[in-house]
Structure formats: C-alpha cells, structure tokens
Design a protein around this motif. Structure first.
Motif, mmCIF file in Angstrom:
data_model
loop_
_atom_site.group_PDB
_atom_site.id
_atom_site.type_symbol
_atom_site.label_atom_id
_atom_site.label_comp_id
_atom_site.label_asym_id
_atom_site.label_seq_id
_atom_site.Cartn_x
_atom_site.Cartn_y
_atom_site.Cartn_z
ATOM 1 N N ASP A 1 0.835 -1.197 0.000
ATOM 2 C CA ASP A 1 0.000 0.000 0.000
ATOM 3 C C ASP A 1 0.872 1.252 0.000
ATOM 4 O O ASP A 1 0.838 2.067 0.924
ATOM 5 C CB ASP A 1 -0.918 -0.012 1.230
ATOM 6 N N GLY A 2 1.654 1.431 -1.067
ATOM 7 C CA GLY A 2 2.499 2.603 -1.191
ATOM 8 C C GLY A 2 3.729 2.539 -0.313
ATOM 9 O O GLY A 2 4.050 1.491 0.261
ATOM 10 N N PRO A 3 4.446 3.667 -0.189
ATOM 11 C CA PRO A 3 5.677 3.679 0.618
ATOM 12 C C PRO A 3 5.420 3.294 2.068
ATOM 13 O O PRO A 3 4.389 3.654 2.650
ATOM 14 C CB PRO A 3 6.148 5.136 0.511
ATOM 15 N N TRP A 4 6.361 2.550 2.632
ATOM 16 C CA TRP A 4 6.299 2.111 4.033
ATOM 17 C C TRP A 4 7.080 3.122 4.874
ATOM 18 O O TRP A 4 7.390 4.210 4.434
ATOM 19 C CB TRP A 4 6.875 0.699 4.120
ATOM 20 N N PHE A 5 7.466 2.742 6.089
ATOM 21 C CA PHE A 5 8.249 3.623 6.937
ATOM 22 C C PHE A 5 9.589 3.971 6.273
ATOM 23 O O PHE A 5 10.183 3.142 5.588
ATOM 24 C CB PHE A 5 8.519 2.956 8.292
ATOM 25 N N GLY B 1 13.389 -6.750 -1.339
ATOM 26 C CA GLY B 1 12.469 -5.642 -1.530
ATOM 27 C C GLY B 1 12.966 -4.416 -0.786
ATOM 28 O O GLY B 1 13.980 -4.457 -0.095
ATOM 29 N N LYS B 2 12.233 -3.320 -0.925
ATOM 30 C CA LYS B 2 12.600 -2.085 -0.248
ATOM 31 C C LYS B 2 11.344 -1.393 0.244
ATOM 32 O O LYS B 2 10.226 -1.820 -0.074
ATOM 33 C CB LYS B 2 13.424 -1.183 -1.161
ATOM 34 N N ASN B 3 11.541 -0.329 0.994
ATOM 35 C CA ASN B 3 10.425 0.323 1.666
ATOM 36 C C ASN B 3 9.655 1.310 0.796
ATOM 37 O O ASN B 3 8.724 1.958 1.261
ATOM 38 C CB ASN B 3 10.919 1.035 2.932
ATOM 39 N N GLY B 4 10.049 1.453 -0.446
ATOM 40 C CA GLY B 4 9.290 2.289 -1.374
ATOM 41 C C GLY B 4 9.671 3.745 -1.388
ATOM 42 O O GLY B 4 9.051 4.541 -2.098
ATOM 43 N N HIS B 5 10.721 4.119 -0.633
ATOM 44 C CA HIS B 5 11.187 5.501 -0.638
ATOM 45 C C HIS B 5 12.332 5.663 -1.639
ATOM 46 O O HIS B 5 13.100 4.729 -1.869
ATOM 47 C CB HIS B 5 11.659 5.910 0.759
ATOM 48 N N PRO B 6 12.499 6.843 -2.226
ATOM 49 C CA PRO B 6 13.574 7.042 -3.215
ATOM 50 C C PRO B 6 14.940 7.001 -2.566
ATOM 51 O O PRO B 6 15.090 7.306 -1.374
ATOM 52 C CB PRO B 6 13.274 8.438 -3.783
ATOM 53 N N TYR B 7 15.929 6.612 -3.357
ATOM 54 C CA TYR B 7 17.312 6.577 -2.876
ATOM 55 C C TYR B 7 17.900 7.983 -2.874
ATOM 56 O O TYR B 7 17.726 8.740 -3.830
ATOM 57 C CB TYR B 7 18.155 5.659 -3.773
ATOM 58 N N TYR B 8 18.590 8.332 -1.786
ATOM 59 C CA TYR B 8 19.272 9.616 -1.691
ATOM 60 C C TYR B 8 20.734 9.363 -1.358
ATOM 61 O O TYR B 8 21.046 8.686 -0.378
ATOM 62 C CB TYR B 8 18.633 10.489 -0.606
ATOM 63 N N SER B 9 21.633 9.881 -2.176
ATOM 64 C CA SER B 9 23.063 9.611 -2.028
ATOM 65 C C SER B 9 23.653 10.403 -0.870
ATOM 66 O O SER B 9 23.660 11.640 -0.889
ATOM 67 C CB SER B 9 23.793 9.966 -3.329
#
Length: 351
Positions: free
Chosen positions: A134-138, A190-198
C-alpha cells in the motif's frame, strides 16, 4: 561510486514486447536512437565473443518477447560468436539529456552471527509481509527509531558495523561469514518504497568532500571516524533494503541479478530498464584510468542507475572487488545491441 540496490528476481523488464518498450522510453527526456555499424565501435573485434555469448545465453530463459526469443533460439548453435552478434543485432546508441557515467558494484563479504551478541548487534532484516502492499512504508529514519521491525522474527543475521549494513543495502546482496566457517548468502528481497538519496552527494553539497575525492572507501573512513554525525548522515537516505537467504546459489556463481540469474564479474552490468532492455548485449567503452572496451550484458538494475548512458559494472565478490568498484566513476559510451527489427523501429520512431 556505487549507490544502488539490486532488484534481484524482478525480471519483468526483460520480457517487455518491443511496442510496450517503445511506449516506456517515450517518457524519457530527449531520447534518441542512432544505429551505428560495428566498425563504429572502438575496439570491436578484439573481445572474447564466446564468453560474451555464454553470458547472453544465461539470460535467454527470461527473453520471451518474439524478437529476443528468435535470436535466443539460434544461440546454442552459433559456431562463430562474433558473427552471431553481428548477424542478429544493430549497434544502437541511445542518448538522453543526462551525461554518460559508469560506476561499479560488488558483492560484500561481512563477518556476522546467527544470534545477537555484544559484538554483533545490528540485525539484517527479511522483508516484512506488509511492505509494498500500500504505497511507501516507513522511511529509514522511522524504521530505526520506531523499532517497527523488532521482535517479529525477521532477523536473518547480525553484523557488527552499521556502516557495513548500510553499504550492504547499497549493494543489494552480500555474504555473511559466521565464526564456524559457515556463511549465509543474501539477495535482494524488496525495499520500503522511498527514493534513494546519495549520502556521498550530500557530503559534497556540504563541502566535506570534493566530488573528485569521494569514493566508497573514503566515505566509509569518514563515517567511522565521525560515528555520531555519520549515524545522522545515514538517515538522509530514506530508502531501506530488505534481504532473503539465497545460500542455495552456488558459491562459485555471482549474486542473483534483476533477471533472476547470477551476474558475472566484468561481464554483467546494471542499467536503467526503462531505456535499455534487460538481457541486451551492451558494448561498453569506459574511459578513465583503466579503460574498458568489452561486450557485456544488461542483467541487473539499481536505484541510482537512471538514464540512457548510465551503467553499473559488476566487479565480483569480496574486498578487492569492492575497492575497485568503489573507485569507479568514469565517463565513456555504451552502445546497446538491439535485435535488428527493434532497433530499426525505434530509430524511425524517435527521429
């Protein structure tokens, strides 16, 4: 420098039909397709095409779209590997508004334990069942501060260093070695659905590093020398990666890439699958201190790998591979070998 999370096991991009693939790339910014000749490729004719053909064949089970399936059907009987590529593909230079960039990735090896201890106190987690539904998680910050993953039986293993844990997530795969000589191999789940930030880019923005001086090794040294500030810096990346136990993969094979097959050191690359189809052979002309002119295969993806001329080169497993991958930050050119009908159709559609 590599900032990535391998999308292992997600092979849908490899089987997209040509028409659908064209629709996807139409969203790219200023994309163009130029068909070249093999004579235009710097160093073509000097590679080991038998090795390249074998790596390409490893991906064929996932290449079910008609253009690809027809080529794969004849791959086993190819008596002359170089001629096979020249007969079936057009070298296609795909460009957009982003500058060319080659980085590297690898499979880390980390000491750890199956149970927590005073030394090994940082858990590596499996994917919670609710993530991705259901979309991005924590976010990373919320996960680490809320304890939402604790006491749920999701711990796969425990490691010593939060910096190692962060870079394990960046690479998306790894091996954890236990004190009894046994090990666990981890693959992306898998991942939490948030974008990667360098976080490397963040340190450059702050003026802590010049871009030319930044490498994975330099960043690790800085994080460990500044544990309090470093812990806060890690929270700038909201993305959080989860793993699965893939120890069944043979020890002499590479980690599982986005096509569900093992990637091969110095022959597999991660690409942007919205532009470069997974499974495609790619002629790499990487410049820099250690130039590369080699036919590789697009078998992986990564959160930071976006753009037509953006690729991550797989260097292998362990510390030596990690040092080499972490230093790579070069320009150059990549030319995708597309099936002739696909290349012609895209070149005409995006004139």
């Amino acid at each position: 420098m590599t900032w990535r999370a391998v999308a292992a096991g997600l092979c849908t991009a490899a089987v997209i039909a040509p028409a659908a693939f064209g629709d996807a790339v139409q969203r790219a910014n200023g994309i163009s397709y130029d068909i070249l000749s093999f004579d235009d490729l710097d160093g073509w004719g000097e590679d080991d095409y038998a090795v390249a053909l074998q790596i390409f064949k490893n991906s064929c089970d996932a290449l079910v779209a008609p253009d690809w399936a027809a080529i794969c059907a004849g791959a086993d009987d190819a008596a002359h590997p170089r001629a096979f590529f020249e007969d079936h593909f057009h070298p296609t230079l795909i460009r957009d508004s982003k500058p060319p960039l080659f980085t590297g990735y690898y499979e880390p090896e980390i000491d750890g334990a199956r149970a927590p201890s005073a030394r090994f106190s940082h858990p590596v987690y499996a994917l919670p069942p609710e993530v991705g539904t259901d979309g991005p998680w924590f976010s990373r910050r919320e996960i680490l501060r809320s304890g939402v993953l604790e006491n749920r039986g999701l711990e796969l293993a425990w490691i010593e260093d939060p910096v190692d844990h962060f870079f394990l997530q960046v690479q998306g795969s790894g091996r954890i070695h236990f004190g009894d000589g046994d090990y666990m191999r981890l693959g992306y789940a898998g991942k939490n659905g948030h974008p990667y930030y360098s976080i490397g880019r963040e340190l450059v923005r702050r003026g802590t590093f010049a871009a030319a001086d930044l490498s994975a090794d330099a960043l690790k040294i800085w994080l460990r020398a500044h544990p309090v500030e470093g812990a806060q810096l890690l929270l700038h990346n909201p993305s959080y990666v989860f793993f699965r136990d893939v120890t069944e993969v043979s020890e002499d094979q590479g980690p599982i890439g986005a096509m569900g097959v093992s990637v091969t050191a110095h022959r597999s690359i991660a690409v942007d699958p919205a532009i470069t189809p997974l499974g495609a052979p790619v002629w790499v002309e990487k410049d820099g201190a250690h130039p590369v002119r080699r036919l590789m295969v697009a078998q992986d993806t990564g959160s930071a790998i976006k753009g037509a001329q953006r690729a991550d080169l797989f260097f292998g497993t362990g510390e030596v591979a990690g040092h080499a991958a972490g230093r790579l930050n070069d320009s150059g050119r990549m030319v995708v070998l597309l099936p002739k009908p696909m290349a012609t159709g895209l070149a005409e559609a995006y004139q």
